[in-house]
Write an enzyme that holds these catalytic residues in place. Structure first.
Site, PDB file in Angstrom:
ATOM      1  N   HIS A 132       0.839  -1.198   0.000  1.00 42.61           N
ATOM      2  CA  HIS A 132       0.000   0.000   0.000  1.00 42.61           C
ATOM      3  C   HIS A 132       0.867   1.238   0.000  1.00 42.61           C
ATOM      4  O   HIS A 132       1.926   1.280   0.616  1.00 42.61           O
ATOM      5  CB  HIS A 132      -0.934   0.008   1.219  1.00 42.61           C
ATOM      6  CG  HIS A 132      -0.212  -0.171   2.526  1.00 42.61           C
ATOM      7  ND1 HIS A 132       0.226  -1.400   2.958  1.00 42.61           N
ATOM      8  CD2 HIS A 132       0.179   0.713   3.473  1.00 42.61           C
ATOM      9  CE1 HIS A 132       0.842  -1.270   4.122  1.00 42.61           C
ATOM     10  NE2 HIS A 132       0.833   0.016   4.460  1.00 42.61           N
ATOM     11  N   CYS A 188       7.832  20.081  14.140  1.00 41.27           N
ATOM     12  CA  CYS A 188       6.699  20.560  13.330  1.00 41.27           C
ATOM     13  C   CYS A 188       7.089  20.639  11.865  1.00 41.27           C
ATOM     14  O   CYS A 188       8.113  21.230  11.511  1.00 41.27           O
ATOM     15  CB  CYS A 188       6.238  21.935  13.820  1.00 41.27           C
ATOM     16  SG  CYS A 188       4.990  22.689  12.747  1.00 41.27           S
ATOM     17  N   CYS A 191       6.829  24.797  10.800  1.00 45.67           N
ATOM     18  CA  CYS A 191       7.724  25.853  11.326  1.00 45.67           C
ATOM     19  C   CYS A 191       8.999  25.264  11.917  1.00 45.67           C
ATOM     20  O   CYS A 191       9.867  26.015  12.358  1.00 45.67           O
ATOM     21  CB  CYS A 191       7.000  26.696  12.361  1.00 45.67           C
ATOM     22  SG  CYS A 191       6.787  25.843  13.955  1.00 45.67           S
ATOM     23  N   GLU A 209      -1.289  25.256  13.517  1.00 47.53           N
ATOM     24  CA  GLU A 209      -0.667  25.341  12.186  1.00 47.53           C
ATOM     25  C   GLU A 209      -1.690  25.048  11.085  1.00 47.53           C
ATOM     26  O   GLU A 209      -1.700  25.692  10.040  1.00 47.53           O
ATOM     27  CB  GLU A 209       0.504  24.355  12.065  1.00 47.53           C
ATOM     28  CG  GLU A 209       1.720  24.705  12.895  1.00 47.53           C
ATOM     29  CD  GLU A 209       2.509  25.876  12.318  1.00 47.53           C
ATOM     30  OE1 GLU A 209       1.932  26.676  11.547  1.00 47.53           O
ATOM     31  OE2 GLU A 209       3.691  25.994  12.654  1.00 47.53           O
TER      32      GLU A 209
END
Ligand code: 5GP
Ligand code: ZN
Length: 216
Positions: A132, A188, A191, A209
């Site tokens: 997959h 993140c 950022c 975000e």
């Protein structure tokens, strides 16, 4: 075996609402435990689909066929993102305004390129047995994202894009699964702020975000 759970979709595509697309090469389904706001899987229909992806994608024909279906799935994710978030997006607003004008221009402004907001690939060590390919928005905002491994498996080199295949015998990608990917810090995607191993903090931040991201 729980790890065989993806086999049913290619075996009997018409029996499942999660199947969004079906042709001779593959089915495209919704992930049952999505880790982003839109998360699809491309499941090849191939006699190689119980091989590890590194081995399965040594077949150039399979690889070429599945790249086409991954492109199709990307378009599906992009239109779903436009449907969900187009109303918030600054760069979509020009397009919507033009479209709804009394005298719309013949060629509408392009609006936002949602395809740029999509990540794709296979896990270096899949948890499910049937081949997959993940095709998902990059936001990583979903209640099903609970553990740091859920995040890092999509935001580190543990997610291997199809353009890496076929792998050379000594390709370092072959060793990623043995590496320390699941203990690395949570960073993140937008950022680059580092959250260490604090997944709850990361999730709260990702929600903020997401709110900014959909307005771009
Ligand atoms: P892997 O870690 O093997 O690359 O990813 C397997 C994916 O399959 C995960 O994203 C998981 O949420 C999803 N999944 C697991 N079981 C099922 C199922 O029965 N149906 C569907 N549609 N997705 C599943
Ligand atoms: Zn951030």
């Amino acid at each position: 075996d729980r790890r065989d759970g993806l086999g049913v979709y290619t075996a009997d595509p018409y029996a499942y609402d999660r199947v969004l697309f079906n042709n001779e090469n593959a089915v495209i389904i919704q992930d049952m435990f999505p880790k982003s706001s839109v998360h699809l899987l491309v499941l090849p229909k191939s006699d190689r689909n119980l091989l590890h992806p590194f081995e399965a994608f040594e077949d150039p024909q399979l690889l070429a066929d599945i790249k086409l279906e991954v492109e199709r799935a990307k378009q599906m994710v992009a239109s779903e993102l436009r449907r969900k978030y187009g109303q918030f997006s600054k760069s979509e607003q020009a397009r919507i305004q033009a479209r709804d004008a009394d005298d719309p221009p013949e060629v509408l402004p392009e609006g936002r390129d949602w395809a740029k907001e999509i990540i794709t690939g296979v896990h270096a060590v899949p948890s499910m047995n049937h081949l997959h390919v993940h095709v998902m928005s990059r936001d990583m905002v979903n209640d099903c994202l609970k553990r740091s491994a859920h995040y890092n498996s999509f935001q580190t080199s543990f997610l291997v894009p199809l353009d890496k295949f076929p792998l050379a015998k000594d390709d370092p990608v072959r060793r990623i699964g043995h590496g320390p990917w699941h203990t690395v810090d949570l960073v993140c995607w937008r950022c680059k702020e580092n959250f260490g191993n604090r997944v709850t903090k990361l999730k709260a931040h990702l929600a903020e975000e997401h709110d900014q991201w959909k307005r771009e």
